[in-house]
Design an enzyme around this catalytic site. Structure first.
Site, PDB file in Angstrom:
ATOM      1  N   LYS A   1       4.317   0.755  -1.600  1.00 38.44           N
ATOM      2  CA  LYS A   1       3.046   1.474  -1.587  1.00 38.44           C
ATOM      3  C   LYS A   1       2.349   1.236  -2.922  1.00 38.44           C
ATOM      4  CE  LYS A   1       3.332   3.690   2.400  1.00 38.44           C
ATOM      5  NZ  LYS A   1       2.300   3.553   3.446  1.00 38.44           N
TER       6      LYS A   1
ATOM      7  N   LYS B   1       8.253  -3.399   1.857  1.00 36.84           N
ATOM      8  CA  LYS B   1       6.840  -3.026   1.661  1.00 36.84           C
ATOM      9  C   LYS B   1       6.803  -1.997   0.550  1.00 36.84           C
ATOM     10  CE  LYS B   1       3.993   0.094   4.414  1.00 36.84           C
ATOM     11  NZ  LYS B   1       3.429   0.332   5.770  1.00 36.84           N
TER      12      LYS B   1
ATOM     13  N   SER C   1       9.784   0.605   4.098  1.00 42.39           N
ATOM     14  CA  SER C   1       8.575   0.974   3.370  1.00 42.39           C
ATOM     15  C   SER C   1       8.988   1.856   2.196  1.00 42.39           C
ATOM     16  CB  SER C   1       7.640   1.728   4.319  1.00 42.39           C
ATOM     17  OG  SER C   1       6.534   2.246   3.633  1.00 42.39           O
TER      18      SER C   1
ATOM     19  N   ASP D   1      -4.309  -0.925   9.226  1.00 37.96           N
ATOM     20  CA  ASP D   1      -3.504   0.159   9.805  1.00 37.96           C
ATOM     21  C   ASP D   1      -4.496   1.256  10.217  1.00 37.96           C
ATOM     22  OD1 ASP D   1      -1.916   2.440  10.202  1.00 37.96           O
ATOM     23  OD2 ASP D   1      -0.754   2.247   8.369  1.00 37.96           O
TER      24      ASP D   1
ATOM     25  N   LYS E   1       0.616   1.214  15.561  1.00 43.55           N
ATOM     26  CA  LYS E   1       1.359   2.470  15.679  1.00 43.55           C
ATOM     27  C   LYS E   1       0.839   3.147  16.935  1.00 43.55           C
ATOM     28  CE  LYS E   1       1.692   3.338  10.692  1.00 43.55           C
ATOM     29  NZ  LYS E   1       1.116   4.069   9.552  1.00 43.55           N
TER      30      LYS E   1
ATOM     31  N   GLU F   1      -1.939  -4.413   3.115  1.00 41.06           N
ATOM     32  CA  GLU F   1      -2.256  -3.461   4.179  1.00 41.06           C
ATOM     33  C   GLU F   1      -3.302  -2.443   3.720  1.00 41.06           C
ATOM     34  OE1 GLU F   1       1.328  -1.775   5.764  1.00 41.06           O
ATOM     35  OE2 GLU F   1       0.298  -0.243   6.938  1.00 41.06           O
TER      36      GLU F   1
ATOM     37  N   GLY G   1       5.314   2.559  11.097  1.00 40.80           N
ATOM     38  CA  GLY G   1       6.151   3.751  11.260  1.00 40.80           C
ATOM     39  C   GLY G   1       5.479   4.967  10.664  1.00 40.80           C
TER      40      GLY G   1
ATOM     41  N   ASP H   1       0.981  -1.805   0.624  1.00 40.58           N
ATOM     42  CA  ASP H   1       0.159  -0.921   1.464  1.00 40.58           C
ATOM     43  C   ASP H   1      -0.588   0.066   0.569  1.00 40.58           C
ATOM     44  OD1 ASP H   1      -0.969   0.685   3.405  1.00 40.58           O
ATOM     45  OD2 ASP H   1       0.929   1.317   4.313  1.00 40.58           O
TER      46      ASP H   1
HETATM   47  O1  OSB Z   1       0.785   3.736   6.044  1.00 43.60           O
HETATM   48  O2  OSB Z   1       2.379   2.868   7.082  1.00 43.60           O
HETATM   49  C1  OSB Z   1       1.883   3.855   6.543  1.00 43.60           C
HETATM   50  C2  OSB Z   1       4.369   6.763   6.580  1.00 43.60           C
HETATM   51  C3  OSB Z   1       3.536   7.811   6.837  1.00 43.60           C
HETATM   52  C4  OSB Z   1       2.184   7.580   6.955  1.00 43.60           C
HETATM   53  C5  OSB Z   1       1.672   6.283   6.822  1.00 43.60           C
HETATM   54  C6  OSB Z   1       2.520   5.221   6.574  1.00 43.60           C
HETATM   55  C7  OSB Z   1       3.887   5.470   6.423  1.00 43.60           C
HETATM   56  C8  OSB Z   1       4.858   4.435   6.075  1.00 43.60           C
HETATM   57  C9  OSB Z   1       6.307   4.709   6.439  1.00 43.60           C
HETATM   58  O3  OSB Z   1       4.601   3.443   5.451  1.00 43.60           O
HETATM   59  C10 OSB Z   1       6.845   3.790   7.453  1.00 43.60           C
HETATM   60  C11 OSB Z   1       8.171   4.268   8.003  1.00 43.60           C
HETATM   61  O4  OSB Z   1       8.193   5.068   8.958  1.00 43.60           O
HETATM   62  O5  OSB Z   1       9.198   3.846   7.473  1.00 43.60           O
HETATM   63 MG    MG Z   2       0.085   1.755   6.402  1.00 38.34          MG
END
Ligand code: OSB
Ligand code: MG
Length: 369
Positions: free
Chosen positions: A163, A161, A135, A238, A262, A213, A290, A188
């Site tokens: 953001k 992925k 991510s 999510d 999660k 996402e 994650g 995401d």
């Molecule tokens: O939206 O998936 C998410 C990290 C913190 C809070 C929300 C998210 C995330 C990530 C990181 O996308 C995923 C990772 O642990 O590598």
């Molecule tokens: Mg997410």
């Protein structure tokens, strides 16, 4: 299992590089480590609530309070056979899923260690390695983003992925897609749009993304169902999915076609498995999300992702993607085929590096029966 003592530690760990989402930028990641003691065995759990209430309303501060004053007193000196009994004894506490999940994880570790059985085996996992992706946070420019993605591809990550947020969405995704026409790519938004403002995202449908996402608000299943009608690309939820019931309703409403699971967000590994089972019965793909976990939470994520319905790569990257020094002795590394090994030792299968733990601990408290 009779838990007689629980120690809470507030950890603050410096990230190797900052992580930026639509709700903000972090340079450190805070969490709680939970150590639950039963008959000379210690079970570890990680509560993934962060310092700020950006991703969810829970924070390390609220989780500390809820664990110390409600959840831990509800389980101390009680005989808990399994996660089902655990959920029963904390059912009177409304909400606070991350606090519950952290304590449930410690119980799973105790149960596994007591039985000499790995969490993967306890859960019915079917894979010894799980497929993972990375991510990538928002970068200052699309050029820097492409460079960052390129570096992860060189490390063998087989799924990326990125953001997105308003103003940094279609342009960023197009830049990555142009540079790498064939990679498995997804985006995401972390709830940054409304049904109206999400119209700018329609061109994403032409970029061959695996999924989009959480474009809309956490409490907005209905508008996600409206938005999904504008896309052939699957929407993935999510933040919106906090219980197995939400998962069922989201699928009934066609608010998404994929779910990011999660354990922290849904109140525990047992609830994550229930959502997995429900989706699998309907042929709906799921993947393991994650929360920038330490080695403790990462071990749990790997075991969860070894269940058969986790058919898309998880946000479970190698330890070195996050931290220079982790609190577990075990380091998780990426195989050339973009997989990570699932721990085999009893329970979570990890041991704590006490020196590393001490160096990132900013507060502790012990609760006894
Ligand atoms: O939206 O998936 C998410 C990290 C913190 C809070 C929300 C998210 C995330 C990530 C990181 O996308 C995923 C990772 O642990 O590598
Ligand atoms: Mg997410």
């Amino acid at each position: 299992m009779r838990i007689t003592q629980v120690k809470l530690s507030h950890l603050s760990m410096k990230l190797r590089s900052h992580f930026e989402t639509s709700f903000g930028r972090s340079y450190e990641r805070d969490c709680l480590l939970i150590e639950a003691f039963s008959e000379g065995i210690c079970g570890y759990g990680e509560c993934v609530a962060d310092r700020d209430p950006g991703y969810s309303y829970e924070t390390v501060g609220t989780a500390w309070h809820i664990l110390k004053d409600f959840l831990i007193p509800a389980v101390l000196n009680r005989d808990l056979e399994d996660s089902h009994e655990f959920q029963g004894s904390v059912a009177h506490v409304r909400g606070h899923p991350m606090a519950k999940a952290g304590l449930e994880m410690a119980l799973w570790d105790l149960i596994g260690k007591g039985a000499g059985c790995s969490l993967k085996t306890l859960l019915g996992g079917v894979r010894q390695q799980v497929e993972v992706g990375v991510s990538v946070g928002l970068q200052d420019t699309p050029q820097l983003l492409v460079r960052q993605v390129s570096s992860y591809l060189n490390q063998s990550y087989g799924r990326i992925k990125i953001k997105i947020k308003p103003g940094r969405d279609v342009g960023d995704a197009r830049a990555v897609r142009r540079a790498f026409p064939d990679i498995r790519l997804q985006v995401d938004a972390n709830s940054a749009y409304t049904l109206e403002t999400a119209a700018v995202l329609y061109p994403l449908d032409q970029l061959g993304l695996l999924l989009i996402e959480q474009p809309l608000a956490e409490d907005d299943l209905w508008d996600h169902s409206q938005l999904q009608e504008h896309f052939t690309t699957p929407l993935c939820l999510d933040e919106s999915i906090l219980t197995p019931r939400h998962a069922r309703q989201a699928l009934e409403m066609k608010a998404c076609k994929v779910i990011n699971i999660k354990a922290g967000r849904v109140g525990g590994i047992s609830q994550a498995v229930a959502i997995h089972d429900l989706c699998r019965a309907q042929g709906v793909p799921v993947w393991c999300g994650g929360m920038l976990e330490t080695g403790v939470g990462r071990a749990a994520n790997l075991a969860l992702a070894s269940l058969p319905g986790f058919t898309l790569p998880g946000d479970i990257s190698a330890s070195e993607r996050y931290y220079t020094e982790d609190i577990t002795q075990e380091r998780f590394s990426l195989n050339p085929d973009s997989t990570i090994e699932v721990p085999k030792a009893p329970g979570l299968g990890v041991t704590i590096d006490q020196k590393a733990l001490e160096s990132v601990t900013i507060a502790t408290t012990t609760i006894r029966g």
